[in-house]
Design an enzyme around this catalytic site. Structure first.
Site, PDB file in Angstrom:
ATOM      1  N   HIS A 138      14.985  60.386  21.354  1.00  0.00           N
ATOM      2  CA  HIS A 138      16.049  59.499  21.831  1.00  0.00           C
ATOM      3  C   HIS A 138      16.454  58.529  20.720  1.00  0.00           C
ATOM      4  O   HIS A 138      15.618  58.007  19.977  1.00  0.00           O
ATOM      5  CB  HIS A 138      15.586  58.713  23.057  1.00  0.00           C
ATOM      6  CG  HIS A 138      16.725  58.241  23.906  1.00  0.00           C
ATOM      7  ND1 HIS A 138      17.536  57.194  23.544  1.00  0.00           N
ATOM      8  CD2 HIS A 138      17.219  58.698  25.088  1.00  0.00           C
ATOM      9  CE1 HIS A 138      18.454  57.002  24.471  1.00  0.00           C
ATOM     10  NE2 HIS A 138      18.288  57.912  25.415  1.00  0.00           N
ATOM     11  N   HIS A 139      17.768  58.292  20.633  1.00  0.00           N
ATOM     12  CA  HIS A 139      18.285  57.400  19.588  1.00  0.00           C
ATOM     13  C   HIS A 139      17.835  55.956  19.802  1.00  0.00           C
ATOM     14  O   HIS A 139      17.912  55.131  18.888  1.00  0.00           O
ATOM     15  CB  HIS A 139      19.815  57.467  19.549  1.00  0.00           C
ATOM     16  CG  HIS A 139      20.384  57.297  18.176  1.00  0.00           C
ATOM     17  ND1 HIS A 139      19.852  56.442  17.245  1.00  0.00           N
ATOM     18  CD2 HIS A 139      21.452  57.884  17.570  1.00  0.00           C
ATOM     19  CE1 HIS A 139      20.571  56.489  16.141  1.00  0.00           C
ATOM     20  NE2 HIS A 139      21.532  57.354  16.313  1.00  0.00           N
ATOM     21  N   ALA A 140      17.381  55.623  20.999  1.00  0.00           N
ATOM     22  CA  ALA A 140      16.845  54.275  21.227  1.00  0.00           C
ATOM     23  C   ALA A 140      15.567  54.044  20.428  1.00  0.00           C
ATOM     24  O   ALA A 140      15.176  52.904  20.192  1.00  0.00           O
ATOM     25  CB  ALA A 140      16.563  54.059  22.712  1.00  0.00           C
ATOM     26  N   ILE A 142      14.807  55.810  17.282  1.00  0.00           N
ATOM     27  CA  ILE A 142      14.960  55.938  15.832  1.00  0.00           C
ATOM     28  C   ILE A 142      16.426  56.084  15.465  1.00  0.00           C
ATOM     29  O   ILE A 142      17.243  56.524  16.265  1.00  0.00           O
ATOM     30  CB  ILE A 142      14.200  57.164  15.267  1.00  0.00           C
ATOM     31  CG1 ILE A 142      14.673  58.453  15.949  1.00  0.00           C
ATOM     32  CG2 ILE A 142      12.706  56.993  15.393  1.00  0.00           C
ATOM     33  CD1 ILE A 142      14.131  59.709  15.312  1.00  0.00           C
ATOM     34  N   ASN A 315      16.792  51.072  15.202  1.00  0.00           N
ATOM     35  CA  ASN A 315      18.137  51.332  14.698  1.00  0.00           C
ATOM     36  C   ASN A 315      18.625  50.149  13.883  1.00  0.00           C
ATOM     37  O   ASN A 315      18.610  49.007  14.359  1.00  0.00           O
ATOM     38  CB  ASN A 315      19.088  51.597  15.868  1.00  0.00           C
ATOM     39  CG  ASN A 315      18.848  52.948  16.512  1.00  0.00           C
ATOM     40  OD1 ASN A 315      19.331  53.956  16.028  1.00  0.00           O
ATOM     41  ND2 ASN A 315      18.062  52.964  17.585  1.00  0.00           N
TER      42      ASN A 315
END
Length: 514
Positions: A138-140, A142, A315
């Site tokens: 999940h982009h949350a 990395i 991020n």
């Protein structure tokens, strides 16, 4: 208790069933010569010994009561590797096209938020005899650069996996989630600290916004209200629509050395050349659909704000808008226009870089952002509103030495990313071991033939190389006329004959796609 930053949590709040917010990669591996083992079991054993090297493997979300604040990361004491690492065999004949379609299907569903937000699939049955591994996170958890650091923790530099020191034993708390009171107090404390940071950084933020929106007029020396130079809405195209949750995927490869040579020959950057290749391919692809916008397409280009050496699994990224000059027919003129637009975008980002918040107050934000994201997608506003950008194009530097996973050598390393409402195509580019891998991830309804677009990118690279070679030949110094033979004066060295500059070599054929 580890709080998600405001930017990290935004990827959770903006996620909808039609717009999953995970990123991934497709590794194609060469098994060791004479290998007879079970690679799926080898991968599970290998990953099990590396879980403690990256927090993303062993932490899950704990949601706040009524979603009034951002969730927190907590340790998962009952990690189920059989859920996170799975096995698939591709039907015969096991072509690259079949593998790409499978990756599109695997990339479509949401990750289970009750577990750590990652999955890995070992794929066998390829006609080449190789094995593939698809991963998604999940982009949350990395961004692109943190993903490279995560891979470095999981991968090795030789076919003999390095010995990793086992983790220290930890005391089990034997609870699935935190209590409501504990979560509420943590949310309150974190919100107060965020507001304090916001007040402290507000003067810097206001100065940065002022420098962008109220630039100094070069003639009068006074500030005037103006949008950033070159900013405008992007033209509407068939790829700028509301999307579904179904994905199509394709990957193509080009030699890194050739792209660098093209950048040097044109006095631009590698990123400019990548954008120019994408622009040429999109211009041709849209022309096949009788779509030739008068205005140039615009790319949203992520820019890392990560400090040198920072490997935090968070991020740290912003966006710039770059005009792709798709209204320009000549590839070299198009490349020059892209370079000028990118320079302007980077200048604006440089002015506000220090003021872009990675964390911000989130009280009440989760349910509001989630509701607005769902409303935007289901109302299909993206089909009617003018797009800010037509496509996302991201360039992530990767390792230039071969890596190994569980003893198998990684032959290709292709990125898989996130399309969005209004931008049904995401092109993420990553370099690996002397090759630039183009990963094209799209909404399958909007771009079912994304593989054709990948082929056009290879053709666009060839065309740009031919134009640069022709330009170099046209501007090279002409060969000197032969000098008449004359007897040399006695005891005097003969006059030196000028040597013509070497003409540039023709571009070598592009590497075959992985």
């Amino acid at each position: 208790m580890d709080h998600l930053s405001g930017m990290d949590a935004s990827f959770l709040h903006l996620e909808t069933p039609e717009m999953p917010m995970h990123v991934g990669s497709l590794l194609v591996l060469d098994l060791p010569e004479g290998y007879t083992g079970d690679f799926y079991e080898d991968v599970k054993r290998h990953v099990a010994t590396r879980l403690h090297l990256a927090k993303v493997f062993q932490r899950k979300l704990a949601l706040m009561p009524f979603e009034l604040a951002n969730p927190v990361w907590v340790d998962d004491e009952d990690l189920d590797l059989d859920h996170h690492i799975r096995h698939i065999i591709v039907p015969r004949p096991g072509t690259r096209e079949q593998l790409e379609r499978l990756v599109g299907r695997l990339h479509s569903p949401l990750l289970d938020r009750s577990r750590p937000l990652w999955e890995m699939v070992v794929i066998e049955g390829l006609a080449t005899g190789q094995v593939a591994v698809y991963t998604k996170v999940h982009h949350a958890a990395i961004d692109g650069q943190a993903g490279v650091a995560l891979a470095a923790a999981l991968l090795d530099l030789s076919d003999t996996p390095r010995v990793v020191k086992p983790p220290r034993p930890r005391r089990r708390l034997n609870r699935y989630q935190l209590g409501v009171a504990e979560l509420a107090s943590a949310a309150l404390g974190n919100t107060v600290s965020q507001y304090v940071k916001l007040v402290r950084t507000l003067p810097t933020t206001l100065r940065a916004v002022r420098s962008v929106l109220l630039p100094v007029d070069e003639q009068t020396g006074k500030r005037r209200l103006a949008l950033p130079k070159g900013w405008q809405f992007a033209p509407r195209t068939p790829i700028n629509v509301a999307i579904t949750n179904q994905r199509s995927f394709a990957t193509r490869a080009l030699p890194l050395a050739e792209l660098k040579r093209m950048a040097k020959a044109s006095d631009t950057s590698l990123n400019d050349v990548v954008l120019a290749i994408c622009a040429g391919a999109l211009r041709r692809y849209l022309a096949e659909y009788d779509c030739k916008p008068d205005k140039p397409l615009v790319a949203g280009v992520p820019v890392s704000l990560r400090e040198q050496g920072n490997q935090d699994m968070t991020n740290q990224v912003s966006f710039i808008l770059v005009g792709l000059a798709t209204d320009v027919k000549d590839p070299l003129e198009r490349l020059k226009a892209i370079h000028a637009s990118a320079v302007t975008g980077k200048k604006v980002t440089g002015q506000v870089k220090g003021a872009i918040p990675m964390d911000f107050p989130s009280f009440g934000a989760p349910w509001l952002m989630s509701g607005l994201a769902s409303l935007y997608g289901r109302s299909r506003l993206a089909d009617r509103m003018p797009p800010v950008a037509n496509v996302v194009i991201s360039n992530v530097p990767g390792p230039q030495t071969p890596f190994y996973l569980a003893g198998a050598k990684i032959a290709t390393y292709s990125p898989v990313s996130i399309p969005a409402h209004g931008m049904a195509l995401n092109v993420t580019v990553q370099s690996y071991n002397g090759v630039v891998e183009f990963g094209l991830t799209a909404c399958r309804r909007a771009l079912p033939d994304v593989g054709d677009l990948g082929d056009y990118m290879v053709d666009a690279a060839h065309e740009l190389a031919r134009c640069l070679a022709a330009q170099a030949e046209a501007t090279a110094a002409p060969l000197p006329a032969p000098m008449p033979k004359q007897p040399a004066p006695k005891k005097t060295a003969p006059a030196a004959i000028p040597v013509a500059a070497k003409l540039p070599r023709r571009r070598r054929a592009a590497a075959a796609a992985a």
